[in-house]
Design a protein around this motif. Structure first.
Motif, PDB file in Angstrom:
ATOM      1  N   THR A  56       0.910  -1.322  -0.205  1.00 24.16           N
ATOM      2  CA  THR A  56       0.162  -0.067   0.061  1.00 24.16           C
ATOM      3  C   THR A  56       0.808   1.300   0.108  1.00 24.16           C
ATOM      4  O   THR A  56       1.623   1.399   0.967  1.00 24.16           O
ATOM      5  CB  THR A  56      -0.951   0.187   1.091  1.00 24.16           C
ATOM      6  N   LEU A  57       0.637   2.134  -0.801  1.00 20.69           N
ATOM      7  CA  LEU A  57       1.277   3.265  -1.253  1.00 20.69           C
ATOM      8  C   LEU A  57       0.485   4.387  -0.453  1.00 20.69           C
ATOM      9  O   LEU A  57      -0.478   4.826  -0.875  1.00 20.69           O
ATOM     10  CB  LEU A  57       1.934   3.922  -2.550  1.00 20.69           C
ATOM     11  N   ASP A  58       0.771   4.997   0.829  1.00 17.67           N
ATOM     12  CA  ASP A  58      -0.040   5.853   1.578  1.00 17.67           C
ATOM     13  C   ASP A  58       0.576   7.256   1.144  1.00 17.67           C
ATOM     14  O   ASP A  58       1.277   7.476   0.050  1.00 17.67           O
ATOM     15  CB  ASP A  58       0.445   5.710   3.194  1.00 17.67           C
ATOM     16  N   ALA A  59      -0.001   8.307   1.674  1.00 19.26           N
ATOM     17  CA  ALA A  59       0.171   9.688   1.173  1.00 19.26           C
ATOM     18  C   ALA A  59       1.556  10.258   1.244  1.00 19.26           C
ATOM     19  O   ALA A  59       2.041  11.001   0.266  1.00 19.26           O
ATOM     20  CB  ALA A  59      -0.970  10.554   1.848  1.00 19.26           C
ATOM     21  N   GLU A  60       2.204   9.591   2.282  1.00 22.20           N
ATOM     22  CA  GLU A  60       3.694  10.068   2.495  1.00 22.20           C
ATOM     23  C   GLU A  60       4.497   9.604   1.440  1.00 22.20           C
ATOM     24  O   GLU A  60       5.300  10.349   0.900  1.00 22.20           O
ATOM     25  CB  GLU A  60       4.195   9.839   3.787  1.00 22.20           C
ATOM     26  N   VAL A  61       4.475   8.179   1.169  1.00 21.69           N
ATOM     27  CA  VAL A  61       5.055   7.445   0.216  1.00 21.69           C
ATOM     28  C   VAL A  61       5.001   8.489  -1.358  1.00 21.69           C
ATOM     29  O   VAL A  61       5.688   8.504  -2.065  1.00 21.69           O
ATOM     30  CB  VAL A  61       4.779   6.032   0.349  1.00 21.69           C
ATOM     31  N   THR A  62       3.421   8.596  -1.727  1.00 22.13           N
ATOM     32  CA  THR A  62       3.044   9.194  -2.613  1.00 22.13           C
ATOM     33  C   THR A  62       3.768  10.441  -2.994  1.00 22.13           C
ATOM     34  O   THR A  62       4.132  10.939  -3.962  1.00 22.13           O
ATOM     35  CB  THR A  62       1.640   9.389  -2.801  1.00 22.13           C
TER      36      THR A  62
END
Length: 728
Positions: free
Chosen positions: A517-523
């Motif tokens: 899962t790519l969360d907002a921080e990663v994105t």
């Protein structure tokens, strides 16, 4: 279209630009032949039809009154000293004999009874033996109806000597106890017993000194090319232990390079590691580490370590041989300004001879003494030598291109120097030019409680063995790697595998989203890297993202300084690339370039160059790839990075062999300085004749001073050009 061949002739006996014009004209009487003759290199580059016998070219040169031979080697042999030391011997003996002759002729207090007869005895060997090289060339040219600089020297010195002998034997100059003064400036009014032994002796000695210095300087000027050739190894140890001459190697042979040895020829490293000193080829002072798979260049030195190399180029196909050919081609070619000087010099000698005759006739018609008219006529002959004019351009080109070769700058010809001098805009390709042209990891941002060391080891293990540029950059994250099980490569997307018990993945964001899962921080981190022009790679294991890695092409360490230096030279700088706008903008901002043209195909690069030229700009294009070749050929000046493709280097006017961008600015600066030297040489060569001829014709210049001035003019041109040896 008729097939053509090319040959280089080494020519003996040329002394001035008039000789050059005569040899060129004679060579071009052979059907289908075009020739460019160079006084400084004493050679001719000849293009002739396939069926023409090279012997016919040699015969044509000999018909012009000179000797020639077809060069068999790929480049000239190192220049030797004067043949048997004859020129130096003639100079020393003539100078020793001339000193008392000049002293007796110029100081009345030293003129003992019979001094003029002693002067005759001392002067005869100076004029007849010391000046023989000039007289021999005069006779050889006269047989073919030609007049050169040597003709002027012979006429002037023999006229002075002959007049003096006549005055001694048939006039009143032989009287014992006779004395007379010498007038250096102003007309001679005494038509009585005058002898000119000091003129004949001093002029011959001055001219021998000038010729000697000129020959020595030309050898020094060509030293860069011969030093380049001397870099080649003479023998090599094959992989079977046998030591053989280098010319026995063929492509595919493997050879050993031990610490401190020269690499025998171009090749690929197949075993070992070493730090290779490339300073003689590229000017770089820091050795470059090479290992298996890296290319190496013949002539460079393995500073430490031992290598096993497979030959990829031998003989004339090596980079060293290519560099030597480029340097020699540049030194043999002619600029537009040199061609103009040659045309002027070709008609100059006959005009001077006519002017000398008119000077004598004018003085006699004016009712002046014969001695006065004779002195002026001889001064005209001696002062008007076009030697300095003939050397003004080629000697500067010889030194400038030789110095360029030492700095790793290869110039295709004098026209490239002229073009480099006039450019006002430099267009830089990005990849491989402003940047290193290879991907590297710019940043690693771990997430959660991921251990950065573990991230580096797992990512490097997964990407190890891949030849993809991004994979090679990721594989360099760790020196130690783990075994990988169940490895799977997903073309163009990423890789997966089991490493250290973890089910790991590495790939682009879309691929990573299939495994975690790519969360907002990663994105946000991915978006930030991409906005900066980097490629964002996501790594993780066991269903979680553990790091986002930025991979980008590294900007060369010297690029920003070079852009500043180019602007300091008054040049506008443009970044032109096929890469995306984000990556281009990031690089441009880092190096200080304001104008960026991104996302263009090869034909788009050509169109941009043509658009700039249509605006009236003189454009230099700097690039390294196949996609830059057309733009390099379209620009007013093409500069190829030496580490680039053959197509780019063949399409360029200048090739820089160093790994950084700095040689580009050095090449432009050296070209400008060379052209300044050429213009200065031509100015003084023309100004010298313009100022001196009227003085000589007016009887205001003693022939002895005229000879000294003429010799100095040639020496000045050579010494002025040698200042380029310190350029860069």
């Amino acid at each position: 279209m008729t097939d053509t061949r090319e040959a280089v002739l080494d020519i003996e006996g040329m002394t001035c630009a008039s000789c050059v014009a005569r040899v060129e004209k004679r060579l071009q009487t052979v059907a289908g032949v075009t020739a460019s003759v160079n006084l400084a290199t004493e050679s001719a580059r000849v293009v002739f039809p396939e069926g023409t016998d090279p012997g016919a070219l040699v015969s044509a040169v000999r018909e012009a009154g000179y000797d020639a031979r077809v060069r068999r080697e790929q480049a000239p042999a190192a220049p030797e000293g004067d043949a048997d030391g004859s020129l130096r011997t003639r100079l020393f003996v003539s100078a020793a004999l001339a000193v008392p002759v000049v002293a007796l002729g110029m100081v009345p207090a030293w003129q003992f009874p019979g001094w003029q007869w002693v002067s005759l005895v001392l002067t005869a060997p100076i004029v007849l033996w010391g000046g023989w090289p000039f007289h021999r060339a005069t006779v050889a040219n006269a047989r073919h109806g030609a007049a050169t600089m040597d003709t002027l020297i012979t006429l002037g010195t023999l006229a002075a000597f002959g007049w003096s002998v006549w005055a001694l034997l048939f006039g009143t100059a032989g009287r014992i106890g006779l004395t007379h003064d010498v007038v250096l400036f102003g007309p001679v009014h005494d038509a009585g017993a005058l002898v000119y032994f000091e003129v004949a002796a001093a002029v011959t000695a001055f001219l021998l000194l000038g010729r000697h210095i000129e020959h020595r300087s030309k050898r020094r000027a060509g030293a860069a090319l011969h030093a380049l050739l001397d870099m080649a190894a003479k023998d090599v140890e094959r992989d079977d232990g046998r030591r053989v001459p280098v010319d026995h190697l063929v492509v595919g042979d493997r050879f050993v390079v031990r610490p401190g040895e020269k690499i025998a020829t171009d090749g690929i490293v197949e075993g070992g590691r070493a730090a290779v000193d490339q300073s003689m080829m590229t000017g770089e002072s820091v050795p470059v580490d090479v290992a298996v798979g890296d290319p190496v260049t013949g002539g460079t030195i393995a500073a430490d370590g031992q290598l096993l190399v497979r030959a990829t180029g031998v003989g004339a196909d090596t980079r060293l041989a290519h560099m030597a050919r480029l340097v020699e081609d540049a030194q043999t070619g002619k600029s537009r300004v040199q061609k103009l000087a040659d045309r002027i010099s070709a008609v100059f000698v006959p005009i001077v001879i006519a002017l000398s005759v008119l000077t004598l006739a004018g003085w006699l018609l004016a009712g002046q003494p014969v001695a006065t008219g004779f002195t002026a006529a001889v001064a005209v002959l001696i002062i008007a030598c076009p030697c300095a004019l003939g050397l003004a351009t080629p000697i500067a080109v010889l030194v400038g291109t030789g110095r360029g070769a030492q700095l790793g700058i290869l110039v295709t010809g004098p026209e490239a120097l002229e073009n480099a001098d006039r450019i006002d805009t430099v267009v830089l390709d990005k990849t491989g030019t402003v940047t290193e042209g290879r991907m590297s990891v710019a940043d690693v941002v771990p997430f959660g409680d991921a251990d950065p060391v573990a991230v580096g080891r797992i990512v490097a293990s997964l990407e190890h063995g891949s030849e993809h540029p991004i994979a090679r950059a990721l594989a360099a994250l760790a020196d130690t790697r783990s075994d990988v099980d169940q490895f799977t490569a997903h073309a163009g997307r990423g890789v997966t595998g089991v490493v250290d018990g973890h089910v790991a993945f590495v790939g682009r964001a879309g691929f990573a989203a299939e495994h975690a899962t790519l969360d907002a921080e990663v994105t946000a981190r991915i978006a930030g890297f991409e906005a900066d022009g980097a490629t964002a790679v996501v790594a993780g294991w066991d269903g979680e993202v553990t790091a986002v890695i930025a991979v980008s092409d590294t900007v060369r360490a010297d690029s920003a300084d070079v852009v500043t230096r180019l602007r300091g030279l008054g040049l506008d700088v443009v970044l032109l690339t096929g890469d995306n706008a984000g990556a281009a903008a990031a690089v441009a901002a880092e190096v200080g370039i304001d104008r960026v043209v991104a996302g263009v195909l090869p034909e788009g690069k050509v169109a941009e160059i043509e658009r700039l030229r249509a605006e009236g700009r003189r454009v230099a294009m700097v690039g390294d790839g196949v996609n830059d070749a057309a733009a390099l050929a379209t620009a007013d000046l093409g500069i190829a990075m030496g580490g680039g493709t053959d197509a780019a280097m063949h399409a360029s006017d200048i090739t820089v062999a160093g790994s950084g961008l700095a040689p580009v600015a050095t090449a432009i600066s050296l070209s400008r300085r060379t052209m300044r030297i050429i213009r200065g040489n031509l100015f003084w060569a023309f100004a010298y004749n313009v100022a001196a001829l009227p003085l000589a014709a007016a009887g205001l210049l003693n022939p002895m001073l005229a000879g000294a001035a003429m010799a100095f003019s040639s020496v000045f041109v050579v010494l002025n050009s040698l200042r380029l040896r310190r350029a860069g």
